[in-house]
Design a protein around this motif. Structure first.
Motif, short mmCIF file in Angstrom:
data_model
loop_
_atom_site.label_atom_id
_atom_site.label_comp_id
_atom_site.label_asym_id
_atom_site.label_seq_id
_atom_site.Cartn_x
_atom_site.Cartn_y
_atom_site.Cartn_z
N SER A 108 12.75 71.75 22.43
CA SER A 108 12.17 71.26 23.70
C SER A 108 11.15 72.23 24.26
O SER A 108 10.08 71.82 24.73
CB SER A 108 13.30 71.01 24.72
OG SER A 108 14.22 70.04 24.23
N ASP A 135 19.11 68.72 21.76
CA ASP A 135 20.51 68.36 22.03
C ASP A 135 20.62 66.97 22.62
O ASP A 135 21.58 66.25 22.36
CB ASP A 135 21.13 69.39 22.98
CG ASP A 135 21.22 70.77 22.33
OD1 ASP A 135 21.30 70.83 21.08
OD2 ASP A 135 21.22 71.78 23.07
N ARG A 136 19.62 66.59 23.43
CA ARG A 136 19.64 65.28 24.09
C ARG A 136 18.42 64.48 23.64
O ARG A 136 17.31 65.01 23.58
CB ARG A 136 19.64 65.43 25.60
CG ARG A 136 20.89 66.14 26.15
CD ARG A 136 20.70 66.52 27.60
NE ARG A 136 19.61 67.48 27.77
CZ ARG A 136 19.27 68.02 28.93
NH1 ARG A 136 19.93 67.69 30.03
NH2 ARG A 136 18.27 68.88 29.01
N ARG A 150 17.01 62.39 25.32
CA ARG A 150 16.12 62.25 26.47
C ARG A 150 14.88 63.12 26.32
O ARG A 150 13.77 62.72 26.69
CB ARG A 150 16.87 62.62 27.75
CG ARG A 150 16.06 62.45 29.03
CD ARG A 150 16.85 62.95 30.23
NE ARG A 150 17.07 64.39 30.15
CZ ARG A 150 17.78 65.09 31.04
NH1 ARG A 150 18.35 64.44 32.05
NH2 ARG A 150 17.94 66.38 30.91
N ASP A 151 15.06 64.33 25.77
CA ASP A 151 13.91 65.21 25.56
C ASP A 151 12.92 64.58 24.58
O ASP A 151 11.69 64.68 24.76
CB ASP A 151 14.38 66.57 25.04
CG ASP A 151 15.21 67.32 26.07
OD1 ASP A 151 15.24 66.87 27.24
OD2 ASP A 151 15.85 68.32 25.71
#
Length: 414
Positions: free
Chosen positions: A61, A100-101, A103-104
């Motif tokens: 990210s 990890d997500r 969403r990123d």
């Protein structure tokens, strides 16, 4: 043998691939140093993007954010799309795959979509800007979807590995619990054997005391029984202490075997404190015959008196072997139980042909299957082998060495 080489705590292959990608981005930046818009300033921006990509796996990210800011600087400078902008696609791929997500990854995709429009507006071309935007957008979207697919597969593999590790830990915990429970049971049974030996010694000693003057020969025989029984009880006590020591890691044997089920039910059940011996084998075999097994019993060699604990171990091995045959070979299977009295050991074999039909109700176990049998046999320094037969079915064989001091016949003084 596979050797996992690492550098800076990361696999060597991953580091080599990332260095190759960084080298290509730097090469693209330097290749247009003379005639590309922005000159050496644009080359520095490309080099900064390349350095950021070195951390694309550990900090995806942050790397995507840095590359996006550098690309925005390029837009504000009016340089237009350049060759080293392939770093934007690499950063986009990395954040979708490694973040990890998810969403990123979605935010990075939206940012990339805005960048596609800005890049199309600054591209000098004979076609309309929206056509260029569609082309660059298709390439960017394809990279995002490929990264999403790889991410999904990666997370799936990780979940399988975690599930396998959890199952392995649970299996080891169950095996340790089975060993602990079986050792407790063995210790209880050996305690009964030792207590019986002590009772025999007391009775024989009292008899010898009363017969010492009346019948010295009988008293002498009684004292001999006391000595022999005491030695045998001491040996059993040594084994009892060995059982109660800290258990070693269990050996989870492969193959079918009875599972942990309550004692005292079904064909394999015995009274809790009943002293079992080889003389009880015919009754045990009859119970399994009544359950549907076709059992044949053979005794070879010259039988000799055995310690009570050793007889108990042989009995339990036969019991577990027959229960195993009933559960897995099924009703109607032919089972051969052989008790071989060799010169230095006693060998018990339980063979089945595996040609029965499943029982209507599952047969309960007398203990903890192969784990329990291994624990019992190891108490007497014996060996246990279990596995499929070439002709079909299953085979269990236990070999128990004879003690240096053979068991003695109990002589009661009159």
């Amino acid at each position: 043998m596979t050797v996992n080489r690492t550098i800076f705590g990361r696999p060597l292959r991953s580091v080599a691939f990332d260095v190759f990608v960084v080298g290509m981005v730097v090469l693209f930046g330097l290749a247009g140093l003379v005639n590309q818009p922005g000159g050496w300033k644009a080359a520095l921006v490309g080099a900064a993007m390349a350095v950021a990509l070195l951390f694309r796996r550990s900090h995806p990210s942050a790397v995507a954010a840095v590359v996006a800011v550098l690309a925005l600087v390029q837009v504000f400078a009016g340089w237009g799309p350049l060759a080293f902008d392939v770093a934007v696609l690499v950063a986009l791929y990395s954040v979708v795959k490694y973040a990890d997500r998810l969403r990123d990854g979605v935010l990075a995709g939206i940012t990339a979509a805005v960048g596609v429009i800005l890049a199309a507006l600054q591209t000098e071309s004979t076609v309309a800007w929206w056509a260029t935007a569609i082309y660059i957008g298709l390439v960017t979207g394809a990279v995002w979807l490929v990264a999403l697919n790889v991410r999904t597969r990666r997370l799936y593999v990780l979940s399988l590995e975690e599930r396998a590790a959890t199952l392995e830990r649970e299996r080891e915990a169950e095996a340790r619990a089975a060993v602990a429970g079986e050792r407790t049971r063995i210790a209880r049974e050996l305690h009964d054997v030792v207590a019986h030996s002590m009772a025999v010694m007391i009775v024989q000693a009292d008899g010898a005391r009363f017969m010492l003057d009346r019948d010295p020969e009988t008293a002498r025989n009684a004292v001999k029984v006391v000595a022999d029984t005491g030695r045998q009880a001491l040996e059993e006590m040594r084994r009892l202490v060995g059982v109660l020591r800290e258990p070693s890691p269990p050996d989870a044997a492969a193959g079918p075997g009875p599972t942990d089920e309550p004692d005292g039910a079904g064909v394999a059940a015995d009274p809790e404190h009943r002293r079992l011996a080889l003389t009880e084998l015919p009754a045990l075999l009859d119970r399994f015959r009544a359950a549907g097994l076709r059992v044949r019993h053979t005794v070879t060699g010259q039988p000799v008196p055995l310690p009570a604990g050793l007889e108990l171990t042989l009995y339990r091995v036969v019991q577990e072997g027959l229960t195993n045959a009933l559960k897995h070979a099924g009703v109607g299977a032919a089972v051969e139980v052989t008790l071989d009295h060799a010169r230095d050991a006693v060998v018990v074999r339980v063979l089945d042909d595996g040609r029965g039909r499943p029982p209507v109700s599952p047969a309960p176990s007398g203990g903890h299957g192969l784990v329990g049998m291994r624990e019992r046999v190891s108490v007497y320094d014996g060996s246990l082998t279990a596995g499929p037969r070439l002709a079909g079915g299953w085979q269990v064989e236990a070999r128990l060495p004879l003690p240096s001091t053979p068991g003695t016949t109990e002589v009661m003084a009159a």
